[in-house]
Structure formats: C-alpha cells, structure tokens
Design a protein around this motif. Structure first.
Motif, PDB file in Angstrom:
ATOM      1  N   GLU A   1       8.000  34.010   6.474  1.00 46.66           N
ATOM      2  CA  GLU A   1       8.367  34.716   7.701  1.00 46.66           C
ATOM      3  C   GLU A   1       8.681  36.170   7.353  1.00 46.66           C
TER       4      GLU A   1
ATOM      5  N   GLU B   1      10.035  39.794   9.071  1.00 47.74           N
ATOM      6  CA  GLU B   1      10.701  40.311  10.267  1.00 47.74           C
ATOM      7  C   GLU B   1       9.746  41.167  11.098  1.00 47.74           C
TER       8      GLU B   1
ATOM      9  N   LYS C   1       4.093  35.783  13.924  1.00 46.45           N
ATOM     10  CA  LYS C   1       3.690  34.508  13.329  1.00 46.45           C
ATOM     11  C   LYS C   1       4.009  34.517  11.840  1.00 46.45           C
ATOM     12  N   PRO C   2       4.020  33.352  11.205  1.00 46.53           N
ATOM     13  CA  PRO C   2       4.154  33.332   9.737  1.00 46.53           C
ATOM     14  C   PRO C   2       2.980  34.067   9.085  1.00 46.53           C
TER      15      PRO C   2
ATOM     16  N   LYS D   1      11.457  36.454   4.567  1.00 47.39           N
ATOM     17  CA  LYS D   1      12.308  35.264   4.549  1.00 47.39           C
ATOM     18  C   LYS D   1      11.436  34.069   4.175  1.00 47.39           C
TER      19      LYS D   1
ATOM     20  N   THR E   1      13.269  29.877   5.845  1.00 49.97           N
ATOM     21  CA  THR E   1      13.702  29.674   7.230  1.00 49.97           C
ATOM     22  C   THR E   1      13.048  28.417   7.814  1.00 49.97           C
TER      23      THR E   1
ATOM     24  N   LEU F   1      11.212  28.212  10.367  1.00 53.13           N
ATOM     25  CA  LEU F   1       9.841  28.537  10.771  1.00 53.13           C
ATOM     26  C   LEU F   1       8.871  28.411   9.594  1.00 53.13           C
ATOM     27  N   ALA F   2       9.265  28.974   8.418  1.00 52.13           N
ATOM     28  CA  ALA F   2       8.406  28.904   7.228  1.00 52.13           C
ATOM     29  C   ALA F   2       8.244  27.460   6.760  1.00 52.13           C
TER      30      ALA F   2
END
Length: 744
Positions: free
Chosen positions: A122, A124, A128-129, A144, A147, A149-150
């Motif tokens: 991820e 900032e 999207k990833p 990141k 996270t 999401l990742a």
C-alpha cells in the motif's frame, strides 16, 4: 452502522440509558488541532517514527551504494525512514528497510516483469495496491507493507495462483525448498473458493538435465528471461493467452544452453527440477558442504549436498567476483561420475597384462625399487588437470630429490613461461570484465572453455554495448561479435594497424584482450604473445589503473602449477623417459611414451592413463580431500571433504610423502599445515585464500621474442564441452548430454 452506535441505541430504547446520563465510556470528545485544520500542512509533514520502534536489519545483508550522494532520496517504510539512491524500486527500498516482500516473478539479476502481483504493497495516496517490484520509489513516498489492504491483496493473488496448481507437494522434488509452499503459508488464506476442475498442461522435453512438470507452472517467466538475457538462447517463450497460457519452446526442441541448469534454481515452484536428481532425496536429508568447482579454471563456488558416502547434487554458492549465483551445466551435473569407474585398491600389472590388487606396502616398494634403477634425467612427472597445489608441491619436491627437474602440468605446453605471473592469469579479474568496452578474443572460445567468463562478457555486451572481436575458428558465442579471422596473420594486421578493428581498440577506453590457453600448446606461442603485447601497447590496454591483457586458462591446476614452478627442463623429456609418474594425467599423448618405460598412474578414475600404467595408486577426488586451487584470475580457493574416500584410496600428497620415505628421500612434511608452510616459501599467494592476488610485474620485463609466427590457424581447445576430464568422462549424465545436445 457501527457496533457501538447499535449498542447505544439498544440501551436507549430499553430505558437503561437516559439522555444526559451517559457513562464516560460512551462519550466521545472532539479535539481540533492546527494540523487537522490545515490539511495541506498535515500532508507535507512526514510521519516521525515512534521512538520505541525496534531496529531492523536489511534483508539478506542488502547494502546501499550511492554513486552520487546528491541523488539520495528519502522514503518511509512502515514508519521507518530509509535513504536510497534515485531509480530504486519500492521493493528494493523495503528490503533495505528490513521488510521481506513476497515475490515470484521478480529476480534481482533479471529484467522486471511484474506479472505475478505477489509483491503488492500500500502506498499513501494510491487508490489501489501497488506492485512494488515495478514501481520506482519517489521522494517522500510512504509505503505500508503490513496493512489489512496489503494482506488481503496478497491473499487474493495467492488464491488465484493456487487455483490451477496441482496438489503434488508429497511427490514434488521442490518440496521443502519451494517458494510457493513458503509464501502460501506466510501470506496466503486458510481456505480457497475454487471448486472447478484444475487445468493441466503437457510436459515439455528440454533435454537430459531439466525435468518439466508444466502443470505446476505459475507463469512467472523467470526461465524465459534467464534463457534470453543471461544464457543468450531464444529457446523458451510464452505461448497462448488467458487460461491457455503456458511456457514452451515454440517448436519441439531441446534447450541447448550450457547454463540451462540454472533455471532449476530460479524456478520458484516445482515446474522445472533436476532430472538426474528426480525422486532421489529430500533437501532436509542432505548435508551441505561449501567447496570449489574443478571442471574448469573459473573456480565457481559450489555447495556439495551429500547423503552418507554419496554426492547427491551440486548447487551454486553466491560469489559476486567469480560466478555470481550461476554455474555451468558441467559443474552442476558431472557429480555422478564420482561414483563410476573409481580406483579402489593399489594394483600391479602382471606378466599376463592383467592388474592384480596388492597392499600399499608392496606397491610403494615396487615403485621405489624401479625409480632407483633409472637415471635421474630419465624420470618424468606429469600433474593432471584436477591436481591440487599441495600434491603438485609434493610431486615436484620428490622428483627434485630424486635428481629430476622434468615436472609439468597438463595444458601448460612443453615450454611454459612461469617467470612473469601476468603472462598466465586474467589480470582484469572476472568481475573486472564488466568495465571493458572492447574485447579481443584470441584463440579462445569462452563459451565452452569457461562458461561463467562467457556469461560475464555477454552481460557487458548487453549492458554497455561493448564490441567483441574474435580471432579463431568459426563458433557461436551467443552474443554479437565480429569474426576477424582464423589465424595469427589477422593479429599481425591488427598490430600493424592495417585491420579495421585496430582503430576500434585504439579508441576504446578500457580495451580487454583475452588469449586462450590453447595457444600454450603451439610451437610459435612466444611469437603470438609478442604480437598480442604489441596490440596491447598500441591500444594502451595496460595502464596503472587498468590491465586489459589476459590469459584464459582451461584447467583448475594450471595457475597453481605455474605459480609453483612446474616447468620441465626439456620440451621432449617424455620421449626419452624410462620412469613416468602420472598424477591424474589422462590427456598426455600416450603414443610418445617409450615401450620400455615404467609408468605409475596415481589417480581416482580408471581413465586413459590406466591403460598404459604398470602400477596404479588410488587417490582421492576433489570432493574427498582438502586442497588448494588457483583460478584463472589468480584467486586461491580451497576444497573441503564432503564425503569419505572410496576403498583404500589416499590423498595425493600423502601417497607421494609415503613413497618418498620408502624410496629413501623422505620429504620434510607430514601434515597439511607443514606442506602449506613449504608452499609459502615458493608461492606465498597460494595461502591467501579467497583473495585475488594481482600480478606485480607486467609483460614489459619479458625479453623480445625472435620466433617466427606460423600461418597455421588457431584450433579448438575444447572439442566436447561435456567431457573434459576423468570425472566428466565417467559421468553417465555427461554422456547423455554429449549424445543429445552435441549431435549435428
């Protein structure tokens, strides 16, 4: 609707909670700060990492080199500040920050493909990833890696990868060292949702070395990129689209590269595995021993995996200065020759011509008796291609004590020049070849003589568009080159400035001239070296900051033999000899040996030298002893015993030490430490292991040669890449390679 809001409404309806009487737990205070009121200022201000963050070390000992300190940029990985050079990818920044990003298609020595999507992180402000292997890091970027999401993105990618992957783990040779196994455990989900039938792919026949189970392939294209970029063959490619996509060879053909075995190492799954090693052992059953390859003069760093008394496989070790992380197919697959045609016991040829096994005491007594019956000038010693420095030192000292100076090593020719070290080593160094911009190859075919040196030259040609001129018989060097001619006459034209390539050499910044060791066997070698030195002088190839005049040796023993001074008194001593000591020497012209000569063969394989021998003394192979070898660039390295010796065999230097005592000329050392102390007085560089010792004096100290140059064209030093010494000739796998890959 949040769970907290639902709970509070329920309490209000039930009457247990009245407005204005909220407990402290359900109150939410609103605080306004200047940073929140000014959103732009908050975005530009970097997140300072909390003071209690534990210190991280870079993944795999990764180090950062800043060619220009002004090009350094700062990025933030999981709150940690990292300084990296411009042009680095997000994945590399994460590695320097100590975060190991999962990946399948990315490889540090191959071009970026970005098609497995396992390395998603991820970033900032990114919606999207991001695929970290293909995204360049930008100043101030906040990355990141841990996270939700990742994590969810990686789980989704892993689910797609496993969708068509067969459940072969119990019978797959990659089991235990499989990237897919490791990463599905670490980053995958605990369940899959795919219930349809898995697809299957027909296996390809890539030859006798690489086994294919293409249903396991995850289309990372590492093998395609390796074949195209490193090996220089267009054999592999991607066929089809969508679910019908697969790796193939376009037309039905074998993979013809001398580096093809490396696709086994870089394949992250069990699609490409070792055919000779198939179903032999699991990796946790094996004992790894770090050693050195002796099949050529490069000295590639290897790991010998053994189980009990048997060598099971050979893998490369990382060494940036010599072989990077690749090895040739001959290095990787010749190990089965170590258990075939081995000599177990001392033997004496009887009157009927048959060999009879005897004790060591009887064999050494016979040799000692015969050696005293001949004149010292009729004693000759020949060291073989695979001899270590300790045994050659012992052989030279023993024959010197017996009054003979006729000791030499195979491949160095009848009259080698061992006076000036720069005349027989690679002065540029193997890794230094990457700085050259023009190459002149003289009488050498590095693709078959030293595959790892050829891979370096190809790397330089691709990266820096270096030009290559080649003088010798027509051959395929797997990179663009200009075939200048076939014989020494072309060299004379270049030296006189009458050839178009001479201007290319003169205009080069770092010209590199490589002379093949096959020139050592020519009668006009001094004249050839004299012309090559003239070319080097006119091209300014030898300067204080650059030495581009090189010799590419063929055998593992050549450099150490010349360092130790194994130079015969006369060039034709073998024709007039009466006692010949062959220490692993199998490529001596046996027809030159007189019929009445007494031949002692000391070696580990029943190869060519055995047929002429009167006495056989069994010795240890390189995988069974500790020995010092010097590679073509002058770097001393040591082998380590990986398996026990076969039968009643002994180390080479121990046999010679025992023989000297029986013969009444006892050598003054009886341990490896003592013999290395003796070597220090002759060639101190042999004891500085894993350090390249450059030559001190240049060719300019050599006297001028008045020898006439022959018009005979240069020959081929290596006729069969897969069979060059006694071990490879005993290998069944190498015989299969010769039959299938070298047929016209």
């Amino acid at each position: 609707m949040g769970l907290g809001l639902l709970a509070s409404r329920t309490l209000l309806r039930s009457g247990k909670l009245r407005p204005g009487n909220f407990p402290p737990l359900l109150r939410r205070s609103i605080v306004s700060t200047s940073e929140l009121q000014n959103a732009e200022a908050a975005q530009t201000q970097p997140d300072s990492p909390p003071p209690d963050l534990p210190k991280r070390t870079p993944v795999g000992g990764a180090r950062v080199h800043f060619p220009n300190p002004e090009d350094a940029i700062e990025v933030f990985v999981d709150g940690y500040t990292v300084k990296i050079p411009k042009g680095m990818t997000v994945l590399q920044a994460c590695e320097i920050a100590g975060v190991d990003i999962p990946r399948f298609c990315y490889h540090s020595r191959l071009s970026i493909a970005g098609n497995c999507r396992m390395c998603l992180v991820e970033v900032e402000k990114s919606p999207k990833p991001v695929a970290s292997c293909a995204m360049p890091a930008l100043p101030g970027m906040k990355i990141k890696t841990d996270t939700p999401l990742a994590k969810k993105a990686r789980e989704g990618v892993m689910e797609f990868l496993l969708m068509n992957h067969p459940l072969d783990c119990p019978i797959c040779d990659q089991g235990g060292e499989c990237d897919l196994q490791d990463q599905s455990m670490a980053f995958g989900s605990d369940r899959g949702r795919f219930t349809e039938t898995k697809r299957s792919v027909v296996d390809k026949n890539l030859g006798p070395l690489v086994k294919t189970v293409m249903t396991r392939c995850i289309q990372c294209t590492r093998c395609v990129r390796f074949a195209t970029e490193i090996a220089g063959v267009q054999d592999l490619g991607m066929l089809g689209r969508g679910s019908g996509e697969e790796i193939g060879t376009y037309v039905e053909r074998l993979m013809t590269s001398e580096l093809s075995g490396n696709v086994i190492d870089i394949c992250p799954v069990g699609a490409l595995t070792s055919k000779p090693f198939a179903f032999k052992a699991r990796n946790w059953e094996l004992k790894g021993t770090e050693s050195i390859d002796v099949t050529d003069a490069v000295g590639s760093n290897i790991r010998i995996d053994s189980r009990g008394p048997e060598v099971m496989r050979i893998l490369p070790r990382l060494n940036e200065d010599i072989n990077e992380e690749w090895i040739s197919d001959k290095t990787r697959f010749f190990y089965d020759g170590l258990k075939r045609q081995r000599l177990n016991d001392p033997m004496i040829r009887g009157p009927d011509g048959r060999f009879k096994a005897v004790s060591w005491r009887d064999a050494l007594a016979v040799v000692a008796e015969v050696i005293h019956q001949v004149k010292p000038s009729e004693i000759v010693g020949v060291a073989g291609k695979l001899s270590d420095a300790e045994s050659m030192m012992a052989l030279k000292d023993f024959l010197n004590k017996m009054g003979s100076n006729n000791v030499w090593c195979e491949g160095n020719g009848p009259n080698p020049n061992a006076d000036i070290r720069s005349g027989y080593i690679m002065n540029t160094s193997i890794s230094g070849l990457e700085k050259a911009d023009v190459f002149l190859l003289v009488g050498t075919q590095p693709r078959v003589e030293a595959a790892m040196v050829n891979a370096r030259i190809r790397k330089t040609v691709r990266a820096a568009q270096a030009k290559v001129g080649y003088v010798g018989p027509a051959t395929d060097l797997n990179y663009d080159h200009e075939h200048l001619g076939t014989g020494p006459q072309t060299l004379k034209e270049i030296a006189d400035g009458r050839h178009p390539f001479s201007s290319t050499l003169i205009n080069a910044k770092n010209p590199c001239i490589i002379v093949g060791a096959g020139v050592f066997e020519r009668n006009d070698k001094d004249a050839i070296f004299s012309v090559v030195e003239t070319i080097a002088e006119s091209a300014k190839a030898v300067r204080p900051d650059w030495n581009g005049l090189n010799v590419l040796l063929l055998n593992a023993a050549q450099a150490a033999a010349l360092d130790l001074g194994l130079v015969p008194e006369s060039g034709n001593s073998i024709e007039s000899s009466k006692f010949i000591y062959l220490m692993g020497a199998d490529d001596v012209n046996l027809e030159k040996i007189p019929e009445d000569a007494f031949v002692v063969y000391q070696g580990h394989h029943g190869d060519r030298g055995v047929y002429r021998a009167n006495i056989i003394l069994p010795s240890s192979a390189f995988s069974e002893k500790e020995g010092t070898y010097v590679n073509t660039e002058g770097c001393a390295q040591t082998t380590v015993p990986a398996v026990p010796t076969v039968g009643d065999a002994r180390d080479d230097w121990k046999i010679i030490r025992a023989l000297s005592e029986v013969a009444g000329a006892c050598l003054p050392y009886d341990s490896l430490t003592a013999i290395r102390s003796r070597m220090r007085t002759v060639a101190p560089n042999l004891l500085n292991t894993d350090e390249r010792q450059p030559a001190i004096f240049s060719y300019s100290l050599k006297p001028e040669s008045r020898q006439e140059m022959s018009t005979v064209p240069f020959g081929t030093a290596v006729e069969n890449f897969y069979m060059t010494d006694s071990i490879t000739r005993a290998s069944k796998v190498m015989a299969q390679c010769s039959a299938s890959l070298l047929k016209k």
